[in-house]
Design a protein around this motif. Structure first.
Motif, PDB file in Angstrom:
ATOM      1  N   ARG A   1     -16.676 -42.985  16.063  1.00 50.57           N
ATOM      2  CA  ARG A   1     -15.943 -43.901  15.322  1.00 50.57           C
ATOM      3  C   ARG A   1     -14.601 -43.342  15.214  1.00 50.57           C
ATOM      4  NH1 ARG A   1     -20.348 -44.937  11.707  1.00 50.57           N
ATOM      5  NH2 ARG A   1     -21.420 -46.944  12.221  1.00 50.57           N
ATOM      6  N   ARG A   2     -14.181 -42.085  14.831  1.00 51.00           N
ATOM      7  CA  ARG A   2     -12.890 -41.380  14.968  1.00 51.00           C
ATOM      8  C   ARG A   2     -12.452 -41.200  16.345  1.00 51.00           C
ATOM      9  NH1 ARG A   2     -12.415 -38.496   9.872  1.00 51.00           N
ATOM     10  NH2 ARG A   2     -14.347 -38.249   8.621  1.00 51.00           N
TER      11      ARG A   2
ATOM     12  N   PRO B   1     -14.149 -33.058  12.520  1.00 49.84           N
ATOM     13  CA  PRO B   1     -13.403 -33.926  12.999  1.00 49.84           C
ATOM     14  C   PRO B   1     -11.997 -33.295  13.278  1.00 49.84           C
ATOM     15  CG  PRO B   1     -14.495 -34.508  10.965  1.00 49.84           C
ATOM     16  CD  PRO B   1     -15.108 -33.266  11.263  1.00 49.84           C
ATOM     17  N   ALA B   2     -11.571 -32.106  12.811  1.00 50.73           N
ATOM     18  CA  ALA B   2     -10.246 -31.530  13.189  1.00 50.73           C
ATOM     19  C   ALA B   2     -10.570 -31.015  14.528  1.00 50.73           C
ATOM     20  CB  ALA B   2     -10.080 -30.464  12.335  1.00 50.73           C
ATOM     21  N   THR B   3     -11.467 -30.468  15.130  1.00 47.15           N
ATOM     22  CA  THR B   3     -11.546 -29.924  16.449  1.00 47.15           C
ATOM     23  C   THR B   3     -11.830 -31.080  17.468  1.00 47.15           C
ATOM     24  OG1 THR B   3     -13.843 -29.353  16.425  1.00 47.15           O
ATOM     25  CG2 THR B   3     -12.469 -27.415  15.750  1.00 47.15           C
ATOM     26  N   TRP B   4     -12.506 -31.925  17.013  1.00 46.49           N
ATOM     27  CA  TRP B   4     -12.505 -33.090  17.886  1.00 46.49           C
ATOM     28  C   TRP B   4     -11.134 -33.758  18.302  1.00 46.49           C
ATOM     29  CZ3 TRP B   4     -14.552 -35.450  21.700  1.00 46.49           C
ATOM     30  CH2 TRP B   4     -14.756 -36.911  21.750  1.00 46.49           C
ATOM     31  N   ARG B   5     -10.203 -33.842  17.145  1.00 46.35           N
ATOM     32  CA  ARG B   5      -9.034 -34.254  17.153  1.00 46.35           C
ATOM     33  C   ARG B   5      -8.152 -33.570  18.074  1.00 46.35           C
ATOM     34  NH1 ARG B   5      -5.227 -37.363  13.950  1.00 46.35           N
ATOM     35  NH2 ARG B   5      -3.301 -37.105  14.761  1.00 46.35           N
ATOM     36  N   THR B   6      -8.417 -32.221  18.100  1.00 44.85           N
ATOM     37  CA  THR B   6      -7.566 -31.268  18.898  1.00 44.85           C
ATOM     38  C   THR B   6      -7.963 -31.528  20.391  1.00 44.85           C
ATOM     39  OG1 THR B   6      -7.931 -29.325  17.476  1.00 44.85           O
ATOM     40  CG2 THR B   6      -7.536 -28.652  19.708  1.00 44.85           C
ATOM     41  N   SER B   7      -9.080 -31.733  20.778  1.00 42.24           N
ATOM     42  CA  SER B   7      -9.705 -32.230  22.017  1.00 42.24           C
ATOM     43  C   SER B   7      -8.954 -33.535  22.394  1.00 42.24           C
ATOM     44  CB  SER B   7     -11.149 -32.298  22.340  1.00 42.24           C
ATOM     45  OG  SER B   7     -11.576 -30.800  22.409  1.00 42.24           O
TER      46      SER B   7
END
Length: 454
Positions: free
Chosen positions: A275-276, A224-230
Motif C-alpha cells: 500500500r505504501r 518502510p524507510a528502506t522500501w522508500r529508498t528503493s
C-alpha cells in the motif's frame, strides 16, 4: 532518511484469508500440465486457429546467478558451446512451428518478447542470431511490433543493448529488486548499487522507449524507510513502467532453504509495504494497471500488459516457454531443481523433432471462462460484463455466482460487483493473489496439488 507516511488503510487481511496465496500470471498453472499421452501434431493443433495477430515468446534459460527467491526455469551459467547448441535447437523448433502454422491464411505477429532466465546472458552476436530466428524462421517483423526484452544489471552491457535497440526493442525490463545492499544480500541477489545504476544509465543511453524496473517488497529486514529508498532510487530514473512484486518463498529455491517466513505477520508486512508503494507511485504520476504493474501517466503501452502472456495465440519457443491455442496449452517439462533443469535443457538441445506438443493441459469451455475472468478481473480497468456475455453467452455472475458473491462480501469488488463493469476495488487489487486462486477449477486444483516439485 524519511519514512513513508502511514498507509491510509489498516494493513489487515480479512479473517482467514492469506493475501499472498499465489501469483497468478497464467491459467491453468504450469504445475497442472502433464505429459500428453498421445502427443498431437502442431499442425493439427493450429489448424483453424486465428493466426493474424499472434504473440511470440522466445525463452533463454540461462542466468549468471540464481536469486534466492527465483523458481523460474533457468540454470546458472552455460558450459562451453551450450548457448550455441540451445540456439541451434531453438532454430529447429522455430522451423517446425512455422511449418505447422501453414500458409492457408495470414500468419502475422502482433508483439514479441525475449524472456528467461536472462536473454542478455547471450552475447551480442548470439542476440543477433536470436533476432534472426524470430524474423527469418518465424516471420516476425521485430522493428514493426512491440518487442520486450528482460535483462539484469550484470548483462545490460552497451554492446548487447545496442543490438536490441537496433533490432527494434521497444521495452527493456530490468530486475533490480532492491537498491539497498543488505536487502539484496537477504534475497540472495549479489549486486552492488553502483553497478545497478550504471546498467540503468546504459539502458537510457540505448534510447529504448520503455524502461521497466522490478522491485520486491517483503524482504527480510526491509522497513518502510528502506522500501522508500528503493522506490525513490527507481523513480530518479523516471521509468515508464514499474513492477512491485511481493516476495514469495517457494519450494526448492534458495530462500526456501534459509528461511520460513510464512506467518501472518509477514503477510501484514507485505500488505503494508504494498500500500505504501502503491500510494507513493500514484503520488508521483503513475497509474495502476494491475496489483503489480504501474505505468507513468501519458506513456503509450509498448507491448501487451502483464495479463496478455496467457492470451490464446501465443507461440512459445524454447524449453521453458509455453504456447496457447484455444484448445490446448502446451510446453516442455518444468522443474526448479538445478539438476532437473540441466537435464531438461540437455534433452531439448538434443531434440530433432519438434512437430508435436508433448506436455500440456487441455482448456475446455469452463476453463476458458475462468481464464477470461481471471485475466480481465485482475487488471485495474476491469472487465465489461457485456464483452464476457457476448463471448460466452452468459454473464459472469451466472457462471461464478458463489465466487463473485464472496469477493463482494469482502469488499473486493467496486460497487459490490454491480453495473456494466466488473472491476476490483483498491482492496481487491491488493488481494489479487488471494482472489485469483479462488477462481481455479477443481480439476486444476487437484492437478496442482498432485504435482511433485522437482
Amino acid at each position: 532518511m524519511t519514512a513513508l507516511a502511514p498507509a491510509p488503510i489498516a494493513a489487515t487481511a480479512p479473517p482467514g484469508i492469506r493475501p499472498y496465496t499465489a501469483y497468478v500470471y497464467a491459467y491453468p498453472h504450469k504445475t497442472a500440465y502433464r505429459p500428453l499421452p498421445d502427443p498431437p501434431l502442431l499442425r493439427d493443433l493450429w489448424r483453424g486457429e486465428r493466426k493474424d495477430a499472434l504473440s511470440l515468446y522466445l525463452h533463454i534459460p540461462f542466468c549468471e546467478v540464481r536469486c534466492g527467491f527465483c523458481n523460474l526455469f533457468t540454470r546458472i551459467g552455460a558450459p562451453d558451446g551450450l548457448t550455441g547448441r540451445y540456439l541451434d535447437a531453438l532454430e529447429r523448433q522455430a522451423t517446425a512451428v512455422r511449418d505447422a502454422l501453414g500458409d492457408d491464411g495470414p500468419v502475422t505477429f502482433a508483439n514479441a518478447a525475449f524472456g528467461g532466465g536472462t536473454p542478455t546472458f547471450l552475447t551480442a552476436s548470439e542476440l543477433e542470431r536470436l533476432c534472426d530466428i524470430a524474423e527469418h524462421r518465424m516471420g516476425a517483423d521485430l522493428r514493426a511490433v512491440p518487442l520486450s526484452v528482460e535483462t539484469s544489471p550484470a548483462t545490460a552491457t552497451a554492446d548487447r543493448l545496442a543490438v536490441l535497440a537496433e533490432r527494434g526493442a521497444t521495452r527493456v525490463s530490468i530486475g533490480v529488486q532492491s537498491f539497498v545492499a543488505e536487502e539484496a544480500r537477504a534475497a540472495v541477489r549479489p549486486q552492488r548499487r553502483a553497478d545497478v545504476e550504471a546498467a540503468l544509465g546504459r539502458i537510457r543511453d540505448a534510447r529504448v522507449p520503455v524502461l521497466n524496473i522490478d522491485l520486491i517488497y517483503g524482504i527480510d529486514g526491509q522497513t518502510p524507510a528502506t522500501w522508500r529508498t528503493s522506490l525513490d532510487a527507481a523513480l530518479a530514473w523516471r521509468p515508464e513502467e514499474l513492477y512491485l512484486y511481493p516476495l514469495y518463498v517457494r519450494p526448492l529455491t534458495g530462500l526456501a532453504r534459509r528461511t520460513a517466513l510464512t506467518d501472518r505477520a509477514w503477510d501484514e508486512q507485505r500488505l503494508d509495504l504494498y500500500r505504501r508503494g502503491r500510494d507513493h507511485l500514484l503520488a508521483h504520476g503513475y497509474e495502476q494497471v494491475s496489483m503489480r504493474m504501474f505505468r507513468l501517466a501519458g506513456t503509450a503501452p509498448r507491448g501487451p500488459d502483464d495479463h496478455a502472456c496467457q492470451t490464446d495465440g501465443m507461440i512459445g519457443l524454447g524449453c521453458g516457454a509455453r504456447s496457447y491455442t484455444s484448445a490446448l496449452h502446451y510446453s516442455f517439462d518444468y522443474a526448479v531443481d538445478m539438476g532437473e533443469i540441466r537435464g531438461i535443457i540437455d534433452d531439448y538441445t538434443a531434440t530433432a523433432d519438434f512437430t508435436r506438443a508433448v506436455h500440456g493441459r487441455p482448456t475446455n469451455g469452463d476453463e476458458a471462462r475462468r481464464r477470461h475472468l481471471l485475466q480481465s478481473l485482475l487488471q485495474a480497468q476491469g472487465m465489461p460484463v457485456a464483452d464476457y456475455r457476448e463471448r460466452f453467452g452468459a454473464g459472469p455472475h451466472e457462471d461464478f455466482p458463489a465466487e463473485l458473491a464472496a469477493f463482494a462480501a469482502r469488499g473486493w469488488l467496486d460497487q459490490d460487483g454491480a453495473g456494466p463493469l466488473l472491476r476490483l476495488s483498491p482492496e481487491g487489487l491488493a488481494h489479487s493473489d488471494a482472489l485469483g486462486p479462488e477462481l481455479f477449477s477443481p480439476a486444476v486444483r487437484a492437478a496442482m496439488a498432485a504435482y511433485e516439485a522437482k
